[in-house]
Design a protein around this motif. Structure first.
Motif, PDB file in Angstrom:
ATOM      1  N   GLN A 193       5.479  62.808  12.141  1.00 24.85           N
ATOM      2  CA  GLN A 193       6.408  63.813  12.664  1.00 24.85           C
ATOM      3  C   GLN A 193       6.692  63.585  14.146  1.00 24.85           C
ATOM      4  N   LEU A 194       5.672  63.223  14.926  1.00 22.48           N
ATOM      5  CA  LEU A 194       5.867  62.949  16.346  1.00 22.48           C
ATOM      6  C   LEU A 194       6.818  61.774  16.554  1.00 22.48           C
ATOM      7  N   VAL A 195       6.642  60.722  15.763  1.00 19.01           N
ATOM      8  CA  VAL A 195       7.511  59.550  15.884  1.00 19.01           C
ATOM      9  C   VAL A 195       8.937  59.900  15.493  1.00 19.01           C
ATOM     10  N   GLU A 196       9.092  60.633  14.402  1.00 22.20           N
ATOM     11  CA  GLU A 196      10.427  60.970  13.931  1.00 22.20           C
ATOM     12  C   GLU A 196      11.125  61.941  14.879  1.00 22.20           C
ATOM     13  N   SER A 197      10.393  62.953  15.344  1.00 25.63           N
ATOM     14  CA  SER A 197      11.017  63.986  16.156  1.00 25.63           C
ATOM     15  C   SER A 197      11.220  63.559  17.606  1.00 25.63           C
ATOM     16  N   THR A 198      10.210  62.913  18.190  1.00 22.55           N
ATOM     17  CA  THR A 198      10.287  62.552  19.602  1.00 22.55           C
ATOM     18  C   THR A 198      11.032  61.245  19.824  1.00 22.55           C
ATOM     19  N   LEU A 199      10.824  60.282  18.939  1.00 22.73           N
ATOM     20  CA  LEU A 199      11.422  58.959  19.111  1.00 22.73           C
ATOM     21  C   LEU A 199      12.619  58.749  18.199  1.00 22.73           C
ATOM     22  N   ALA A 200      13.028  59.805  17.491  1.00 20.51           N
ATOM     23  CA  ALA A 200      14.148  59.702  16.542  1.00 20.51           C
ATOM     24  C   ALA A 200      13.932  58.548  15.569  1.00 20.51           C
ATOM     25  N   GLY A 201      12.665  58.323  15.197  1.00 22.64           N
ATOM     26  CA  GLY A 201      12.335  57.270  14.255  1.00 22.64           C
ATOM     27  C   GLY A 201      12.268  55.888  14.858  1.00 22.64           C
ATOM     28  N   SER A 202      12.549  55.752  16.160  1.00 17.77           N
ATOM     29  CA  SER A 202      12.568  54.430  16.803  1.00 17.77           C
ATOM     30  C   SER A 202      11.174  54.064  17.309  1.00 17.77           C
ATOM     31  N   GLY A 203      10.271  53.866  16.369  1.00 16.79           N
ATOM     32  CA  GLY A 203       8.910  53.516  16.745  1.00 16.79           C
ATOM     33  C   GLY A 203       7.997  53.470  15.542  1.00 16.79           C
ATOM     34  N   GLN A 204       6.716  53.290  15.804  1.00 18.40           N
ATOM     35  CA  GLN A 204       5.698  53.223  14.763  1.00 18.40           C
ATOM     36  C   GLN A 204       4.553  54.151  15.128  1.00 18.40           C
ATOM     37  N   ILE A 205       3.840  54.625  14.108  1.00 16.98           N
ATOM     38  CA  ILE A 205       2.705  55.498  14.388  1.00 16.98           C
ATOM     39  C   ILE A 205       1.569  54.697  15.004  1.00 16.98           C
ATOM     40  N   GLY A 206       0.774  55.362  15.836  1.00 20.98           N
ATOM     41  CA  GLY A 206      -0.376  54.748  16.474  1.00 20.98           C
ATOM     42  C   GLY A 206      -1.680  55.194  15.844  1.00 20.98           C
ATOM     43  N   ASN A 207      -2.743  54.501  16.196  1.00 20.33           N
ATOM     44  CA  ASN A 207      -4.070  54.775  15.634  1.00 20.33           C
ATOM     45  C   ASN A 207      -5.096  54.947  16.741  1.00 20.33           C
ATOM     46  N   ASP A 208      -4.665  55.510  17.870  1.00 17.32           N
ATOM     47  CA  ASP A 208      -5.548  55.835  18.990  1.00 17.32           C
ATOM     48  C   ASP A 208      -6.133  54.604  19.669  1.00 17.32           C
ATOM     49  N   LEU A 209      -5.434  53.481  19.526  1.00 20.56           N
ATOM     50  CA  LEU A 209      -5.822  52.238  20.183  1.00 20.56           C
ATOM     51  C   LEU A 209      -4.591  51.623  20.828  1.00 20.56           C
ATOM     52  N   PHE A 210      -4.790  50.981  21.963  1.00 18.43           N
ATOM     53  CA  PHE A 210      -3.704  50.338  22.705  1.00 18.43           C
ATOM     54  C   PHE A 210      -3.368  48.981  22.102  1.00 18.43           C
ATOM     55  N   GLY A 211      -2.097  48.583  22.209  1.00 17.37           N
ATOM     56  CA  GLY A 211      -1.716  47.198  21.949  1.00 17.37           C
ATOM     57  C   GLY A 211      -1.424  46.846  20.515  1.00 17.37           C
ATOM     58  N   LYS A 212      -0.848  47.750  19.743  1.00 16.90           N
ATOM     59  CA  LYS A 212      -0.532  47.450  18.349  1.00 16.90           C
ATOM     60  C   LYS A 212       0.324  46.187  18.257  1.00 16.90           C
ATOM     61  N   GLY A 213      -0.090  45.256  17.426  1.00 13.75           N
ATOM     62  CA  GLY A 213       0.624  43.997  17.270  1.00 13.75           C
ATOM     63  C   GLY A 213       0.255  42.931  18.270  1.00 13.75           C
ATOM     64  N   SER A 214      -0.613  43.262  19.241  1.00 12.11           N
ATOM     65  CA  SER A 214      -0.993  42.310  20.284  1.00 12.11           C
ATOM     66  C   SER A 214      -2.202  41.484  19.868  1.00 12.11           C
TER      67      SER A 214
END
Length: 512
Positions: free
Chosen positions: A306-327
């Motif tokens: 909901q945070l990603v959809e509402s705040t980022l208008a869907g332009s993003g991915q959910i996080g898991n409380d860790l920095f650097g997703k995909g890094s």
């Protein structure tokens, strides 16, 4: 960050009025994207930017437009790849000694715009300038582990750096923001000389920078003949200038704009995933978040989709409380947290926090933070807690939340996971907003950066991330896309995260 008065759309159009015919290549009805690169033309790129006092000194770069202009005119020894790992640039290769305290850098054959070769002496002089204790260059902290007095030029194309301690991640320092190489002795940047893909033509501070193709660039000449940076601080001005044909590239558009114009025949939307982490930071050194049960409850109350959809208008991915997703080194095997209201309510009761009101400090210092805080406060309702959203001064927000309060909105751009840890999670870190101080964690960091074997080093980083996921103070709920818009005749714009090598990299772009 210094704030400057913004240009209106009218002011922006005044800047672009009267451009030469060469500057209008492809600006009428956009054509279909060509399959193969084409040479020629001028691309005009609109960025938010500085004011009349801005300069072209790459060591003073801070804003996105300054970073983009610097990378067009200058080179670093290394830069960050798509996985945010260091990739060789002016450095052809690097090699450490056995105990990781000395690094030998071999420079590739490159020349400055005045025809002089890039030498080891230029590298040492550039780093000495950045490390000058009387100056305040952003890259100073990244290069502070260099023992410059004991570093030396072996020959014109070989430099040997002595370090103050073993450090296997030294290439991250070479790739750090602002570590550009300039000719030895350079202090005047009114007509800057670099070794980058474009060379200087003209500069109107706060308005425009015009560059031309560097045909002698070591990686090959750009496709474009000319590149012009123009300033439009308002996102609406950048969008309208692109739609109206005054520019071919508009930097930093909002998800709302992307959604509105994604299907437009006058604009192409280019998204760079994982460019900025969105989070809430909880301080562990004070009530109420010195209680690990309450921290876990907060993690479980977040409805990340909901945070990603509402705040980022869907332009993003959910996080898991860790920095650097995909890094590189990201612990993607840790199970994804999901909302669990019942368990959160149990943990709140266990922590003795039922009925508590918690202040969540936020600000307009970064887009979407106030909106995310408001949505999260609504998600917490019914748990036994109340979140009170407090909007602070955007000009002092980051300094204020580093010291004060117990919970705050947080945002960060992409960087290596090692750099994030070094800057924010060690007992000695200067920007440790969560006040995470664990001697055993510090020891693991030292073990990681002194471990030569990459697989073994990755295992140490994974152990550190498991600790942070279980007990840390960052509720990292999402990773935002970075969004730019281009004219339909523009090709070659990469989708790399912001602040990495291929972000805002115009030597690989062409006009169809």
């Amino acid at each position: 960050m210094t704030h400057f008065p913004e240009l209106s759309r009218r002011g922006f159009l005044a800047i672009t009025a009267g451009l030469s015919a060469a500057g209008l290549v492809g600006c009428s009805t956009p054509s279909a994207t060509t399959a193969a690169p084409k040479a020629g033309g001028r691309l005009r790129a609109a960025f938010a930017g500085g004011g009349a006092k801005e300069v072209l000194d790459p060591h003073l770069a801070n804003l996105f437009v300054e970073a983009a202009r610097s990378k067009a005119m200058f080179d670093k020894l290394a830069d960050l790849g798509a996985d945010v790992s260091a990739q060789p640039r002016l450095a052809e290769k690097w090699e450490p000694n056995g105990d990781l305290t000395r690094w030998r850098i071999t420079l590739r054959q490159a020349v400055f715009h005045d025809g002089k070769p890039v030498r080891a002496q230029d590298v040492l002089a550039s780093y000495a300038r950045i490390l000058d204790p009387k100056r305040a260059f952003r890259a100073k902290s990244s290069l502070s582990l260099i023992d410059l007095a004991n570093s030396k030029a072996i020959d014109d194309r070989t430099v040997e750096f002595a370090l103050k301690r073993p450090f296997v991640e030294f290439p991250n320092a070479l790739a750090a923001f602002g570590t550009y190489i300039v000719p030895e002795g350079t202090e005047d940047f009114t007509k800057p000389v670099g070794s980058g893909p474009f060379s200087f033509v003209s500069f109107e501070p706060g308005k425009s920078v015009l560059l031309k193709k560097n045909a002698q660039y070591w990686e090959g000449a750009p496709h474009l003949d000319e590149l012009q940076f123009v300033i439009a601080n308002e996102e609406s001005a950048r969008t309208n200038a692109l739609l109206g044909g005054q520019v071919e590239y508009a930097h930093d558009l909002t998800p709302t704009t992307a959604r509105a114009h994604g299907a437009s025949d006058r604009m192409t939307i280019v998204r760079s995933p994982n460019s900025a982490v969105q989070a809430f930071a909880m301080k562990l050194d004070r009530a109420p978040f010195n209680n690990p049960d309450l921290r876990e409850a907060m993690f479980l109350l977040a409805d990340r989709p909901q945070l990603v959809e509402s705040t980022l208008a869907g332009s993003g991915q959910i996080g898991n409380d860790l920095f650097g997703k995909g890094s590189q080194y990201y612990a993607g095997d840790i199970p994804q947290r999901t909302r669990d209201l019942d368990k959160a309510k149990h943990l709140i009761r266990k922590a003795g926090a039922e009925g508590m009101t918690i202040k969540l400090d936020t600000s307009t210092a970064a887009a979407g933070m106030v909106e995310a805080a408001t949505i999260f406060a609504d998600q917490v309702k019914g748990s036994g807690l109340t979140i009170e959203v407090v909007t602070g001064n955007k000009d002092t927000y980051w300094a204020d939340t580093l010291k004060n309060g117990s919970m705050s909105s947080f945002r960060s751009g992409a960087m290596p996971i090692e750099t994030h840890i070094a800057q924010r999670l060690l007992s000695t870190s200067g920007t440790n907003v969560t006040k995470w101080t664990r001697p055993e964690f510090d020891a693991l960091y030292q073990k990681a950066v002194s471990t030569a074997d990459e697989k073994a080093r990755g295992a140490v980083y994974a152990e550190m991330q498991r600790s942070l996921h279980a007990e840390g103070g960052y509720l990292m709920w999402g990773f935002a896309d970075w969004i730019v818009g281009t004219a339909r005749n523009v090709s070659g714009v990469a989708t790399a995260p912001a602040n990495t090598l291929d972000w805002a990299r115009f030597d690989k772009v062409w006009l169809g």
